[in-house]
Motif scaffolding. Structure first.
Motif, PDB file in Angstrom:
ATOM      1  N   LEU A 174       0.726  -1.163   0.227  1.00  0.00           N
ATOM      2  CA  LEU A 174       0.012  -0.495  -0.209  1.00  0.00           C
ATOM      3  C   LEU A 174       0.857   1.257  -0.005  1.00  0.00           C
ATOM      4  O   LEU A 174       1.275   1.771   0.606  1.00  0.00           O
ATOM      5  CB  LEU A 174      -0.807   0.220   1.131  1.00  0.00           C
ATOM      6  N   ASN A 175       0.450   2.038  -0.858  1.00  0.00           N
ATOM      7  CA  ASN A 175       1.561   3.425  -1.203  1.00  0.00           C
ATOM      8  C   ASN A 175       0.868   4.111   0.127  1.00  0.00           C
ATOM      9  O   ASN A 175      -0.702   5.502  -0.606  1.00  0.00           O
ATOM     10  CB  ASN A 175       1.583   3.961  -2.174  1.00  0.00           C
ATOM     11  N   HIS A 176       0.862   4.774   1.216  1.00  0.00           N
ATOM     12  CA  HIS A 176       0.183   5.486   2.198  1.00  0.00           C
ATOM     13  C   HIS A 176       0.701   6.739   2.154  1.00  0.00           C
ATOM     14  O   HIS A 176       0.174   7.473   2.481  1.00  0.00           O
ATOM     15  CB  HIS A 176       0.344   5.086   3.567  1.00  0.00           C
ATOM     16  N   GLN A 177       1.659   7.075   1.291  1.00  0.00           N
ATOM     17  CA  GLN A 177       1.777   8.418   1.366  1.00  0.00           C
ATOM     18  C   GLN A 177       1.302   9.386   1.263  1.00  0.00           C
ATOM     19  O   GLN A 177       1.249  10.826   2.031  1.00  0.00           O
ATOM     20  CB  GLN A 177       3.027   8.794   0.007  1.00  0.00           C
ATOM     21  N   ALA A 178       0.588   9.337   0.411  1.00  0.00           N
ATOM     22  CA  ALA A 178      -0.392  10.299  -0.468  1.00  0.00           C
ATOM     23  C   ALA A 178      -1.403  10.286   0.782  1.00  0.00           C
ATOM     24  O   ALA A 178      -1.960  11.742   0.770  1.00  0.00           O
ATOM     25  CB  ALA A 178      -0.715  10.167  -1.744  1.00  0.00           C
ATOM     26  N   LEU A 179      -1.765   9.578   0.846  1.00  0.00           N
ATOM     27  CA  LEU A 179      -3.189   9.325   1.787  1.00  0.00           C
ATOM     28  C   LEU A 179      -2.382  10.054   3.598  1.00  0.00           C
ATOM     29  O   LEU A 179      -3.392  11.015   4.355  1.00  0.00           O
ATOM     30  CB  LEU A 179      -3.503   8.087   3.249  1.00  0.00           C
ATOM     31  N   THR A 180      -1.481   9.876   3.341  1.00  0.00           N
ATOM     32  CA  THR A 180      -0.499  10.409   5.095  1.00  0.00           C
ATOM     33  C   THR A 180      -0.330  11.896   5.179  1.00  0.00           C
ATOM     34  O   THR A 180      -0.739  12.211   5.485  1.00  0.00           O
ATOM     35  CB  THR A 180       0.947  10.016   5.890  1.00  0.00           C
ATOM     36  N   GLN A 181      -0.242  12.141   4.107  1.00  0.00           N
ATOM     37  CA  GLN A 181       0.300  13.680   3.961  1.00  0.00           C
ATOM     38  C   GLN A 181      -1.009  14.453   3.953  1.00  0.00           C
ATOM     39  O   GLN A 181      -1.536  16.019   3.879  1.00  0.00           O
ATOM     40  CB  GLN A 181       1.000  14.025   2.252  1.00  0.00           C
ATOM     41  N   MET A 182      -1.873  13.293   3.145  1.00  0.00           N
ATOM     42  CA  MET A 182      -3.712  14.798   2.984  1.00  0.00           C
ATOM     43  C   MET A 182      -3.614  14.172   4.417  1.00  0.00           C
ATOM     44  O   MET A 182      -4.054  15.648   4.472  1.00  0.00           O
ATOM     45  CB  MET A 182      -4.845  13.502   2.234  1.00  0.00           C
ATOM     46  N   LEU A 183      -3.630  13.340   4.737  1.00  0.00           N
ATOM     47  CA  LEU A 183      -4.365  13.713   6.782  1.00  0.00           C
ATOM     48  C   LEU A 183      -3.256  15.150   7.743  1.00  0.00           C
ATOM     49  O   LEU A 183      -4.208  15.589   8.118  1.00  0.00           O
ATOM     50  CB  LEU A 183      -4.469  11.948   7.737  1.00  0.00           C
ATOM     51  N   VAL A 184      -2.214  14.924   7.394  1.00  0.00           N
ATOM     52  CA  VAL A 184      -1.639  15.697   8.149  1.00  0.00           C
ATOM     53  C   VAL A 184      -2.077  16.695   7.783  1.00  0.00           C
ATOM     54  O   VAL A 184      -1.826  17.919   8.253  1.00  0.00           O
ATOM     55  CB  VAL A 184      -0.039  15.322   7.446  1.00  0.00           C
ATOM     56  N   ASP A 185      -1.817  17.839   6.383  1.00  0.00           N
ATOM     57  CA  ASP A 185      -3.366  18.905   6.110  1.00  0.00           C
ATOM     58  C   ASP A 185      -4.246  18.668   6.877  1.00  0.00           C
ATOM     59  O   ASP A 185      -4.218  20.334   6.517  1.00  0.00           O
ATOM     60  CB  ASP A 185      -2.902  18.613   4.586  1.00  0.00           C
ATOM     61  N   ALA A 186      -4.867  17.656   6.955  1.00  0.00           N
ATOM     62  CA  ALA A 186      -6.349  18.306   6.996  1.00  0.00           C
ATOM     63  C   ALA A 186      -6.168  18.700   8.663  1.00  0.00           C
ATOM     64  O   ALA A 186      -7.404  18.909   8.527  1.00  0.00           O
ATOM     65  CB  ALA A 186      -6.960  16.812   6.997  1.00  0.00           C
ATOM     66  N   VAL A 187      -5.544  17.655   9.405  1.00  0.00           N
ATOM     67  CA  VAL A 187      -5.590  18.342  11.194  1.00  0.00           C
ATOM     68  C   VAL A 187      -3.889  19.605  11.587  1.00  0.00           C
ATOM     69  O   VAL A 187      -3.724  19.700  12.462  1.00  0.00           O
ATOM     70  CB  VAL A 187      -4.992  16.924  11.476  1.00  0.00           C
ATOM     71  N   SER A 188      -3.505  19.872  10.233  1.00  0.00           N
ATOM     72  CA  SER A 188      -2.524  20.461  10.413  1.00  0.00           C
ATOM     73  C   SER A 188      -2.758  21.821  11.525  1.00  0.00           C
ATOM     74  O   SER A 188      -3.807  22.409  11.627  1.00  0.00           O
ATOM     75  CB  SER A 188      -1.473  21.295   9.592  1.00  0.00           C
ATOM     76  N   GLY A 189      -1.949  21.226  12.632  1.00  0.00           N
ATOM     77  CA  GLY A 189      -2.456  22.992  13.201  1.00  0.00           C
ATOM     78  C   GLY A 189      -3.810  22.458  14.684  1.00  0.00           C
ATOM     79  O   GLY A 189      -3.761  22.800  14.852  1.00  0.00           O
ATOM     80  N   LYS A 190      -4.658  21.155  14.094  1.00  0.00           N
ATOM     81  CA  LYS A 190      -5.242  21.088  15.237  1.00  0.00           C
ATOM     82  C   LYS A 190      -5.114  19.989  16.172  1.00  0.00           C
ATOM     83  O   LYS A 190      -6.134  19.544  17.186  1.00  0.00           O
ATOM     84  CB  LYS A 190      -7.100  20.624  14.322  1.00  0.00           C
ATOM     85  N   VAL A 191      -3.646  19.896  15.938  1.00  0.00           N
ATOM     86  CA  VAL A 191      -3.423  18.369  16.743  1.00  0.00           C
ATOM     87  C   VAL A 191      -2.327  18.610  17.572  1.00  0.00           C
ATOM     88  O   VAL A 191      -1.445  19.317  16.643  1.00  0.00           O
ATOM     89  CB  VAL A 191      -3.463  17.089  16.054  1.00  0.00           C
ATOM     90  N   ALA A 192      -1.813  17.769  18.435  1.00  0.00           N
ATOM     91  CA  ALA A 192      -0.192  18.330  18.714  1.00  0.00           C
ATOM     92  C   ALA A 192       0.826  17.225  17.601  1.00  0.00           C
ATOM     93  O   ALA A 192       1.325  17.766  18.117  1.00  0.00           O
ATOM     94  CB  ALA A 192      -0.154  17.525  20.111  1.00  0.00           C
ATOM     95  N   GLY A 193       0.128  16.011  16.934  1.00  0.00           N
ATOM     96  CA  GLY A 193       1.145  15.576  16.351  1.00  0.00           C
ATOM     97  C   GLY A 193       0.589  14.749  14.774  1.00  0.00           C
ATOM     98  O   GLY A 193      -0.431  13.498  15.769  1.00  0.00           O
ATOM     99  N   VAL A 194       1.676  14.711  14.016  1.00  0.00           N
ATOM    100  CA  VAL A 194       1.387  13.196  13.201  1.00  0.00           C
ATOM    101  C   VAL A 194       2.747  12.290  13.400  1.00  0.00           C
ATOM    102  O   VAL A 194       3.510  12.950  12.397  1.00  0.00           O
ATOM    103  CB  VAL A 194       0.846  13.861  12.028  1.00  0.00           C
ATOM    104  N   VAL A 195       2.574  11.272  13.490  1.00  0.00           N
ATOM    105  CA  VAL A 195       4.060   9.825  13.076  1.00  0.00           C
ATOM    106  C   VAL A 195       2.962   8.736  12.205  1.00  0.00           C
ATOM    107  O   VAL A 195       2.097   8.087  12.390  1.00  0.00           O
ATOM    108  CB  VAL A 195       3.496   9.438  14.572  1.00  0.00           C
ATOM    109  N   GLY A 196       3.168   8.953  11.106  1.00  0.00           N
ATOM    110  CA  GLY A 196       3.387   7.944   9.875  1.00  0.00           C
ATOM    111  C   GLY A 196       4.828   6.201  10.271  1.00  0.00           C
ATOM    112  O   GLY A 196       5.664   6.654  10.873  1.00  0.00           O
TER     113      GLY A 196
END
Length: 235
Positions: A174-196
């Protein structure tokens, strides 16, 4: 007011450590909640907390993490080779579990299973104000779409801002990089951090998670767990 380890009534406070207690929830079943939470507890046992690092099974399932970690000792609190305490906590409120571990000077990582909406009121409470919430998400479009309600509810409750999101990839192709970046962009500034967390072949075997197996993990896996651990430390 609660009763402390000596039987005296009084408020119970978290241990005076740099690491915060953690409650881990999966946004769906099978996204890796138990494994990620157990590895976080193991990492903290091996790097900073020693035997004060506990992993608490509050998922409500028939889990096998204690067997996969090759834990031994007293059935009421098994220990791994790294010293992590493994505590079963069937049918107990998360806040009660955390307070119970604090009585013994432990810093727990609580596996709350796929119950993010059920656990949310407790994460809002003053009792768990010093606890770091972690949400585990699978990098599949269907799982991300199913997570929207959870993100919304946690955001409205004021909990999302102190939450670390872990995107756990369990499929090697599974190439999850695009989905990961999409989620990071969506929650940026709303969460304490995102770890892949990339796919780890040793975890993909579904067998042992003990110290010997951990030594075969890729450096990227431990780097990701290390980033998660760093996010649970006090500022």
């Amino acid at each position: 007011m609660s009763e402390d380890a000596q039987g005296q009534s009084g408020p119970i406070h978290p241990p005076d450590t740099a690491e915060r207690s953690v409650v881990v929830c999966g946004t769906a079943g099978g996204v890796g909640t138990s494994v990620v939470s157990a590895l976080l507890a193991e990492y903290r046992a091996g790097t900073s907390l020693g035997g004060a690092s506990w992993w608490v099974d509050a998922a409500g399932n028939d889990g096998d993490i204690h067997q996969r970690l090759r834990a031994t000792g007293d059935q009421t609190l098994l220990r791994t080779a790294l010293g992590t305490g493994l505590l079963p906590a069937p049918e107990a409120a998360v806040s009660d579990i955390v307070l119970h571990t604090w009585r013994f000077g432990a810093v727990p990582v609580v596996d709350a299973g796929a119950r993010p909406l059920t656990v949310l009121p407790e994460l809002e409470s003053d009792e768990l104000g010093s606890v770091t919430p972690v949400l585990i998400v699978g990098p599949r479009p269907d799982l991300l779409n199913r997570s929207r309600e959870i993100f919304t509810e946690w955001d409205q409750a004021g909990v999302l801002a102190k939450t670390i999101i872990v995107i756990c990839c369990q499929v090697p192709t599974l190439n999850h990089q695009a989905l990961t970046q999409m989620l990071v962009d969506a929650v940026s500034g709303k969460v304490a951090g995102v770890v892949g967390l990339d796919y780890e072949p040793v975890l993909g075997e579904g067998t042992a998670l003990d110290k010997d197996s951990q030594q075969r993990f890729s450096s990227r896996t431990w780097e990701s767990i290390g980033r998660l651990s760093a996010g649970t430390r006090r500022a």
